[in-house]
Scaffold this motif. Structure first.
Motif, PDB file in Angstrom:
ATOM      1  N   ASP A 134       0.804  -1.217   0.000  1.00  0.00           N
ATOM      2  CA  ASP A 134       0.000   0.000   0.000  1.00  0.00           C
ATOM      3  C   ASP A 134       0.840   1.271   0.000  1.00  0.00           C
ATOM      4  N   GLU A 135       2.145   1.111   0.025  1.00  0.00           N
ATOM      5  CA  GLU A 135       2.997   2.290   0.117  1.00  0.00           C
ATOM      6  C   GLU A 135       3.448   2.781  -1.258  1.00  0.00           C
ATOM      7  N   ARG A 136       3.558   4.107  -1.376  1.00  0.00           N
ATOM      8  CA  ARG A 136       4.198   4.708  -2.544  1.00  0.00           C
ATOM      9  C   ARG A 136       5.661   4.920  -2.160  1.00  0.00           C
ATOM     10  N   LEU A 137       6.553   4.217  -2.815  1.00  0.00           N
ATOM     11  CA  LEU A 137       7.952   4.208  -2.420  1.00  0.00           C
ATOM     12  C   LEU A 137       8.818   5.034  -3.363  1.00  0.00           C
ATOM     13  N   ARG A 138       9.795   5.680  -2.779  1.00  0.00           N
ATOM     14  CA  ARG A 138      10.828   6.343  -3.573  1.00  0.00           C
ATOM     15  C   ARG A 138      12.034   5.404  -3.583  1.00  0.00           C
ATOM     16  N   ILE A 139      12.327   4.842  -4.758  1.00  0.00           N
ATOM     17  CA  ILE A 139      13.353   3.811  -4.886  1.00  0.00           C
ATOM     18  C   ILE A 139      14.486   4.346  -5.752  1.00  0.00           C
ATOM     19  N   LEU A 140      15.710   4.199  -5.267  1.00  0.00           N
ATOM     20  CA  LEU A 140      16.892   4.669  -5.981  1.00  0.00           C
ATOM     21  C   LEU A 140      17.838   3.492  -6.205  1.00  0.00           C
ATOM     22  N   ASP A 141      18.176   3.247  -7.472  1.00  0.00           N
ATOM     23  CA  ASP A 141      19.101   2.173  -7.824  1.00  0.00           C
ATOM     24  C   ASP A 141      20.444   2.786  -8.207  1.00  0.00           C
ATOM     25  N   LEU A 142      21.469   2.499  -7.408  1.00  0.00           N
ATOM     26  CA  LEU A 142      22.808   3.030  -7.651  1.00  0.00           C
ATOM     27  C   LEU A 142      23.588   2.036  -8.509  1.00  0.00           C
ATOM     28  N   GLY A 143      24.118   2.517  -9.629  1.00  0.00           N
ATOM     29  CA  GLY A 143      24.765   1.617 -10.574  1.00  0.00           C
ATOM     30  C   GLY A 143      23.727   0.796 -11.294  1.00  0.00           C
ATOM     31  N   CYS A 144      22.738   1.479 -11.853  1.00  0.00           N
ATOM     32  CA  CYS A 144      21.548   0.801 -12.407  1.00  0.00           C
ATOM     33  C   CYS A 144      21.829   0.059 -13.700  1.00  0.00           C
ATOM     34  N   SER A 145      22.971   0.282 -14.326  1.00  0.00           N
ATOM     35  CA  SER A 145      23.344  -0.324 -15.611  1.00  0.00           C
ATOM     36  C   SER A 145      22.196  -0.205 -16.625  1.00  0.00           C
ATOM     37  N   THR A 146      21.658  -1.309 -17.122  1.00  0.00           N
ATOM     38  CA  THR A 146      20.624  -1.234 -18.166  1.00  0.00           C
ATOM     39  C   THR A 146      19.207  -1.230 -17.602  1.00  0.00           C
ATOM     40  N   ALA A 147      19.083  -0.884 -16.314  1.00  0.00           N
ATOM     41  CA  ALA A 147      17.772  -0.700 -15.654  1.00  0.00           C
ATOM     42  C   ALA A 147      16.998  -2.000 -15.453  1.00  0.00           C
ATOM     43  N   ARG A 148      17.667  -3.119 -15.404  1.00  0.00           N
ATOM     44  CA  ARG A 148      16.975  -4.405 -15.270  1.00  0.00           C
ATOM     45  C   ARG A 148      16.125  -4.467 -13.997  1.00  0.00           C
ATOM     46  N   LEU A 149      16.697  -4.095 -12.850  1.00  0.00           N
ATOM     47  CA  LEU A 149      15.937  -4.149 -11.601  1.00  0.00           C
ATOM     48  C   LEU A 149      14.769  -3.176 -11.620  1.00  0.00           C
ATOM     49  N   LEU A 150      15.008  -1.969 -12.098  1.00  0.00           N
ATOM     50  CA  LEU A 150      13.945  -0.967 -12.136  1.00  0.00           C
ATOM     51  C   LEU A 150      12.803  -1.421 -13.039  1.00  0.00           C
ATOM     52  N   LEU A 151      13.118  -2.052 -14.147  1.00  0.00           N
ATOM     53  CA  LEU A 151      12.079  -2.559 -15.037  1.00  0.00           C
ATOM     54  C   LEU A 151      11.309  -3.709 -14.391  1.00  0.00           C
ATOM     55  N   GLU A 152      11.998  -4.551 -13.621  1.00  0.00           N
ATOM     56  CA  GLU A 152      11.313  -5.623 -12.901  1.00  0.00           C
ATOM     57  C   GLU A 152      10.368  -5.039 -11.852  1.00  0.00           C
TER      58      GLU A 152
END
Length: 236
Positions: free
Chosen positions: A52-70
């Motif tokens: 239920d939370e709106r999260l602010r998520i920061l990926d350091l060293g995101c490379s090709t954004a695989r985690l963010l896309l997941e």
């Protein structure tokens, strides 16, 4: 997905996250990091357990954004932001986000040692700290701690060393066997090892745990391990 053949020829320089690596990076991760997909899935599940939370998520060293896309695919609500100091990686990440209809993911070319970290709920760093010089890591992890909101979480995965040199040697041999099964030749394995020397500098599990404790995190746990690959969770 273009197949990784970066080290099939003699390396001309130390390992860099340049266009040559960026072009095959997804395949490199799939074939070089044991249980890479499972670790991503586990990380996403842990982050999104607060549905239920709106999260602010920061990926350091995101490379090709695989985690963010997941995370985006899994329905993450809030802000998804990625930072990387490789222009080639950021350009690849932006193309992937556009292709998957995830243009709302914010990607920036920046040095993670300098970028402001503040007011975020979750910070992730997958196989990133190991490329930061050891003397610079404490200050970075401290900045991550200070930039997290109360109750915030830091997830990071690392290649690790073992205190026992004999066990460490055995684990490395087991890992190389894994890479052979993924189609890498002995020459490619040796060439990449040479290119990564003094570029990728792993800590032991205890050194990583202590890094987080000394930064101020109230709790630090390992949530996954296969041989010399470990995923950590630290809570503020």
């Amino acid at each position: 997905m273009e197949r990784d053949r970066v080290f099939a020829s003699p390396p001309q320089k130390k390992f860099e996250f340049d266009e040559t690596v960026a072009a095959v990076f997804d395949d490199m991760l799939e074939r070089s990091v044991p249980f890479y997909r499972e670790v991503l899935d586990l990380t996403v599940r842990l982050i999104l357990r607060r549905k239920d939370e709106r999260l602010r998520i920061l990926d350091l060293g995101c490379s090709t954004a695989r985690l963010l896309l997941e995370l985006h695919r899994a329905g993450a609500r809030g802000e998804l932001r990625g930072i990387d100091n490789s222009l080639a990686m950021i350009e690849r990440a932006r193309k992937k986000c556009a292709a998957f209809g995830a243009e709302e993911i914010v990607l920036a070319l920046a040095d993670i040692l300098e970028v402001p970290i503040e007011g975020v709920d979750v910070v992730t760093a997958n196989y990133t700290l190991q490329f930061i010089r050891p003397l610079q890591r404490p200050a970075l992890v401290r900045r991550i701690y200070e930039g997290l909101n109360e109750g915030g979480e830091f997830y990071f995965s690392e290649k690790v060393l073992f205190d026992d040199p004999r066990l460490d040697k055995v684990m490395i041999e087991i890992y190389y066997d894994y890479k052979r099964k993924q189609g890498y030749s002995d020459y490619e394995i040796a060439s990449k090892r040479e290119a990564l020397e003094n570029v990728l500098i792993p800590f032991t599990v205890e050194e990583n745990l202590r890094l987080c404790r000394e930064a101020g995190f109230s709790r630090v746990d390992t949530v996954f391990q296969w041989a010399n690959f470990v995923t950590f969770r630290a809570e503020k």
